[in-house]
Every structure is written in C-alpha cells, then in structure tokens.
Design a protein around this motif. Structure first.
Motif, PDB file in Angstrom:
ATOM      1  N   TYR A  82      14.109 -63.868  65.716  1.00  0.00           N
ATOM      2  CA  TYR A  82      14.419 -62.703  66.529  1.00  0.00           C
ATOM      3  C   TYR A  82      15.932 -62.550  66.732  1.00  0.00           C
ATOM      4  O   TYR A  82      16.448 -61.430  66.794  1.00  0.00           O
ATOM      5  N   PHE A  83      16.627 -63.678  66.845  1.00  0.00           N
ATOM      6  CA  PHE A  83      18.050 -63.645  67.157  1.00  0.00           C
ATOM      7  C   PHE A  83      18.903 -64.179  66.012  1.00  0.00           C
ATOM      8  O   PHE A  83      19.959 -64.768  66.213  1.00  0.00           O
ATOM      9  N   ALA A  84      18.435 -63.910  64.791  1.00  0.00           N
ATOM     10  CA  ALA A  84      19.153 -64.384  63.601  1.00  0.00           C
ATOM     11  C   ALA A  84      20.544 -63.782  63.498  1.00  0.00           C
ATOM     12  O   ALA A  84      21.451 -64.379  62.915  1.00  0.00           O
ATOM     13  N   GLU A  85      20.753 -62.591  64.065  1.00  0.00           N
ATOM     14  CA  GLU A  85      22.038 -61.908  63.967  1.00  0.00           C
ATOM     15  C   GLU A  85      22.924 -62.141  65.185  1.00  0.00           C
ATOM     16  O   GLU A  85      23.973 -61.496  65.324  1.00  0.00           O
ATOM     17  N   TYR A  86      22.523 -63.069  66.052  1.00  0.00           N
ATOM     18  CA  TYR A  86      23.281 -63.299  67.276  1.00  0.00           C
ATOM     19  C   TYR A  86      24.152 -64.555  67.212  1.00  0.00           C
ATOM     20  O   TYR A  86      24.747 -64.940  68.225  1.00  0.00           O
ATOM     21  N   GLY A  87      24.228 -65.189  66.071  1.00  0.00           N
ATOM     22  CA  GLY A  87      25.083 -66.368  65.920  1.00  0.00           C
ATOM     23  C   GLY A  87      24.661 -67.540  66.789  1.00  0.00           C
ATOM     24  O   GLY A  87      25.507 -68.255  67.344  1.00  0.00           O
ATOM     25  N   ILE A  88      23.358 -67.757  66.907  1.00  0.00           N
ATOM     26  CA  ILE A  88      22.852 -68.844  67.750  1.00  0.00           C
ATOM     27  C   ILE A  88      23.198 -70.203  67.125  1.00  0.00           C
ATOM     28  O   ILE A  88      22.908 -70.460  65.963  1.00  0.00           O
ATOM     29  N   GLY A 101      -1.117 -62.745  84.190  1.00  0.00           N
ATOM     30  CA  GLY A 101      -1.168 -61.809  83.079  1.00  0.00           C
ATOM     31  C   GLY A 101      -0.411 -62.227  81.843  1.00  0.00           C
ATOM     32  O   GLY A 101      -0.428 -61.518  80.846  1.00  0.00           O
ATOM     33  N   MET A 102       0.265 -63.401  81.878  1.00  0.00           N
ATOM     34  CA  MET A 102       1.102 -63.753  80.750  1.00  0.00           C
ATOM     35  C   MET A 102       1.344 -65.259  80.686  1.00  0.00           C
ATOM     36  O   MET A 102       1.545 -65.910  81.710  1.00  0.00           O
ATOM     37  N   GLN A 103       1.311 -65.793  79.472  1.00  0.00           N
ATOM     38  CA  GLN A 103       1.731 -67.164  79.212  1.00  0.00           C
ATOM     39  C   GLN A 103       2.790 -67.115  78.123  1.00  0.00           C
ATOM     40  O   GLN A 103       2.613 -66.448  77.104  1.00  0.00           O
ATOM     41  N   ALA A 104       3.906 -67.790  78.360  1.00  0.00           N
ATOM     42  CA  ALA A 104       5.005 -67.707  77.408  1.00  0.00           C
ATOM     43  C   ALA A 104       5.799 -69.007  77.387  1.00  0.00           C
ATOM     44  O   ALA A 104       5.778 -69.783  78.340  1.00  0.00           O
ATOM     45  N   TYR A 105       6.495 -69.231  76.273  1.00  0.00           N
ATOM     46  CA  TYR A 105       7.411 -70.357  76.141  1.00  0.00           C
ATOM     47  C   TYR A 105       8.822 -69.876  76.489  1.00  0.00           C
ATOM     48  O   TYR A 105       9.232 -68.783  76.098  1.00  0.00           O
ATOM     49  N   ASN A 106       9.563 -70.709  77.212  1.00  0.00           N
ATOM     50  CA  ASN A 106      10.933 -70.387  77.586  1.00  0.00           C
ATOM     51  C   ASN A 106      11.915 -71.122  76.672  1.00  0.00           C
ATOM     52  O   ASN A 106      11.711 -72.299  76.351  1.00  0.00           O
ATOM     53  N   PHE A 107      12.987 -70.423  76.294  1.00  0.00           N
ATOM     54  CA  PHE A 107      14.027 -71.033  75.460  1.00  0.00           C
ATOM     55  C   PHE A 107      15.407 -70.650  75.982  1.00  0.00           C
ATOM     56  O   PHE A 107      15.651 -69.494  76.344  1.00  0.00           O
ATOM     57  N   CYS A 108      16.290 -71.647  76.032  1.00  0.00           N
ATOM     58  CA  CYS A 108      17.689 -71.425  76.389  1.00  0.00           C
ATOM     59  C   CYS A 108      18.528 -71.635  75.129  1.00  0.00           C
ATOM     60  O   CYS A 108      18.394 -72.666  74.458  1.00  0.00           O
ATOM     61  N   MET A 109      19.381 -70.671  74.835  1.00  0.00           N
ATOM     62  CA  MET A 109      20.188 -70.733  73.619  1.00  0.00           C
ATOM     63  C   MET A 109      21.656 -70.517  73.943  1.00  0.00           C
ATOM     64  O   MET A 109      22.013 -70.025  75.015  1.00  0.00           O
ATOM     65  N   LYS A 110      22.519 -70.890  72.998  1.00  0.00           N
ATOM     66  CA  LYS A 110      23.949 -70.610  73.093  1.00  0.00           C
ATOM     67  C   LYS A 110      24.452 -70.136  71.738  1.00  0.00           C
ATOM     68  O   LYS A 110      24.013 -70.631  70.696  1.00  0.00           O
ATOM     69  N   ASP A 111      25.356 -69.152  71.792  1.00  0.00           N
ATOM     70  CA  ASP A 111      25.929 -68.666  70.538  1.00  0.00           C
ATOM     71  C   ASP A 111      27.180 -69.472  70.189  1.00  0.00           C
ATOM     72  O   ASP A 111      27.505 -70.472  70.853  1.00  0.00           O
ATOM     73  N   GLU A 112      27.899 -69.047  69.150  1.00  0.00           N
ATOM     74  CA  GLU A 112      29.061 -69.799  68.680  1.00  0.00           C
ATOM     75  C   GLU A 112      30.203 -69.822  69.681  1.00  0.00           C
ATOM     76  O   GLU A 112      31.090 -70.681  69.604  1.00  0.00           O
ATOM     77  N   GLY A 114      29.531 -70.128  72.932  1.00  0.00           N
ATOM     78  CA  GLY A 114      29.003 -70.820  74.101  1.00  0.00           C
ATOM     79  C   GLY A 114      28.333 -69.912  75.114  1.00  0.00           C
ATOM     80  O   GLY A 114      27.964 -70.356  76.209  1.00  0.00           O
ATOM     81  N   THR A 115      28.153 -68.639  74.774  1.00  0.00           N
ATOM     82  CA  THR A 115      27.483 -67.699  75.670  1.00  0.00           C
ATOM     83  C   THR A 115      25.987 -67.956  75.682  1.00  0.00           C
ATOM     84  O   THR A 115      25.376 -68.152  74.626  1.00  0.00           O
ATOM     85  N   ARG A 116      25.394 -67.944  76.868  1.00  0.00           N
ATOM     86  CA  ARG A 116      23.984 -68.279  77.013  1.00  0.00           C
ATOM     87  C   ARG A 116      23.091 -67.085  76.696  1.00  0.00           C
ATOM     88  O   ARG A 116      23.437 -65.932  76.948  1.00  0.00           O
ATOM     89  N   LEU A 117      21.903 -67.389  76.181  1.00  0.00           N
ATOM     90  CA  LEU A 117      20.854 -66.399  75.941  1.00  0.00           C
ATOM     91  C   LEU A 117      19.533 -67.040  76.327  1.00  0.00           C
ATOM     92  O   LEU A 117      19.209 -68.126  75.862  1.00  0.00           O
TER      93      LEU A 117
END
Length: 292
Positions: A82-88, A101-112, A114-117
């Motif tokens: 999904y975030f292939a173009e975000y420089g993760i 109503g929802m079950q989901a996995y949480n992910f914390c990411m950082k780009d080149e 150091g900005t969080r996503l």
C-alpha cells in the motif's frame, strides 16, 4: 496444554490478564472440569450431561465456518505494498484492534526521513482501514481541484469504484475529502471514505475507510413512494433550490431513502432532507456545519 502453548499469542495473554474471556480461560475451564471427576463410577451432575442429563447425546448442530482472516505477516506484506511509494524504511507490528464492528492489525512505520506513518489493515480481507502520515505541510502548492483528483486516484488504486466527493474541508494546508458510494444515482452516505491530501506535496496523508468497510453491501433497488418533484413542492417557498439528489441515510439503526435539497435563503445555504417514502421533512442543517 501443548496445543495452547504452541498457538497462544501475546495479545491472548494480555487479554487474559485483563479478565477478558478468551481461549486461555476456556482451556483452564476444561482442565478444571476434567479434574473434578476421576471417571471411576462417579457421574457428572445433570447440568453437565450432554442433552440435559437424560443420557441422550443430541445431534450436533452444523457449525458455520467462520473465516479466520489473514495473518499478521500477510497484513504486513499488504501494508508494504500500500505504501510502496512512500519510501518506508522500517515497519513494526503494533498489536491488534478488536472492536464490535472491526478487527485489524496495527503497524507503525517510518520513512527515509524518520517521519512516522500509522496504518491499520483489516484482519478479514487485508483492506486498508485507516492511516495517518505525520508529514508536515506548510504551503499551498496544490489547489483543491488537483487535490481532489489525487484523492480519487488513490481510492481507485485501493479498488474503490463509484465513489463521489460529497464534502471537503480545508484545515491549514491539508484538504480532507469525504467520498460516498453511488448506486443507481443514489448517494449512500453510510458507505463513506475520508481522504486527506497534503496541499504542499500533493500527497495523500490520511484515510479512514472504517464506515465503508462496516456498512458497504449489495442493496436491492430502492423505489421511492414520493417523487422528487412532489418532495420539492413541500419545501418552504422562502428557499431557493440550488441542487437536488437522492441519498441513503442511516437513521435510528435503519437506512432511509431521502431527497437532499441544497437551498439558499438570504445569504446562507442549507441542506434539507425529505423522506422519499413518507414525504416528511426530517432534517435541515446549515451548509457551514457539514453535518447530515
């Protein structure tokens, strides 16, 4: 115990320690029940006997298979795509969201830089539920029209079809659009997706598709009992009708087919809603409030 030890996850232990009923508690209940009787001539109480204690084993009901959904590993793979173009540069699993109503996995990411996503991936089918990219935006480079086009392209890449922009708000240098699913010319407000665009970089930095994922489904054709023209004739003659459309609302736990009239009065604008089945006006709000 061997099976439990081999399959238990950290979130199972955390829930059990909080007193949440889960498979760990079920396993201990089975152990306790098994230790109460040694099988040498003793009989369990009737309440514990299959079939209510008459010794007759009832025919087991056919259990409906519930899809288990995807693994956290698969969710991480989808997240990277999904975030292939975000420089993760890094991604870290951050547990699960479990709600009614929802079950989901949480992910914390950082780009080149150091900005969080932060992102959530639906456990059921791997859909992107929501994300926030904490990228600072300080300048107006992209106009609203271009920002809207960027949001539409982003939704198309995620597989959304027949989505119509129904609202937009600007906050600083960010533009947040609300899209709703359109079916046979009717706007389905329960099926909404919010998309936030950075007007400096021309980049989508936020999404919330939770309402759409919870509410979207196949619907039968909706036949109104009151025509658009008849509904409009019931408006106050003081209002000037600027635009009209058919909409689907959620009201008191039910979906209601209605007509939406965008009207002017003096120097203000209002949304007026009339039930397409009864012809009764049930809502009116100032357009500045962006509420429906």
């Amino acid at each position: 115990l061997d099976e439990l030890a081999a399959t238990v996850e950290d979130n199972d232990v955390a829930d059990f320690m909080k007193g949440v009923k889960n498979r760990i508690g079920d396993a201990f209940d089975k152990l306790e029940n098994g230790s109460m009787f040694d099988g040498e001539g003793e009989t369990p109480p009737k309440a514990m006997m299959p079939g209510g204690g008459d010794g007759v084993m009832p025919i087991p009901e056919k259990k409906q298979e519930k899809p288990e959904g995807i693994s956290s590993g698969k969710a991480e793979e989808l997240c990277r795509n999904y975030f292939a173009e975000y420089g993760i540069q890094s991604i870290e699993y951050a547990g699960e969201l479990k709600s009614e109503g929802m079950q989901a996995y949480n992910f914390c990411m950082k780009d080149e830089e150091g900005t969080r996503l932060f992102a959530q991936i639906a456990k059921m089918d791997g859909a992107l539920v929501r994300f926030d990219y904490y990228k600072e935006c300080t300048q107006h480079v992209v106009d609203i029209r271009s920002a809207k086009a960027l949001a539409e392209v982003f939704l198309e890449k995620l597989g959304y079809e027949n989505m119509v922009a129904v609202d937009v708000e600007e906050e600083g240098t960010n533009a947040e659009f609300t899209f709703a699913y359109e079916m046979d010319g009717c706007i389905c407000y329960p099926d909404e997706v919010e998309v936030k665009v950075c007007e400096e970089r021309g980049l989508v930095i936020g999404l919330d598709a939770s309402d759409f994922l919870k509410n979207h489904r196949s619907r039968d054709a909706m036949n109104a009992k009151v025509s658009m023209e008849e509904a409009q004739s019931r408006l106050s003659p003081k209002l000037t009708v600027e635009a009209t459309r058919s909409v689907l609302f959620e009201k008191d736990g039910k979906e209601v087919l209605a007509y939406e009239f965008f009207c002017g009065y003096n120097e203000d604008y209002y949304f007026v809603y009339i039930d397409a089945m009864s012809g009764e006006e049930f809502a009116i709000c100032n357009a500045k409030d962006h509420s429906r």
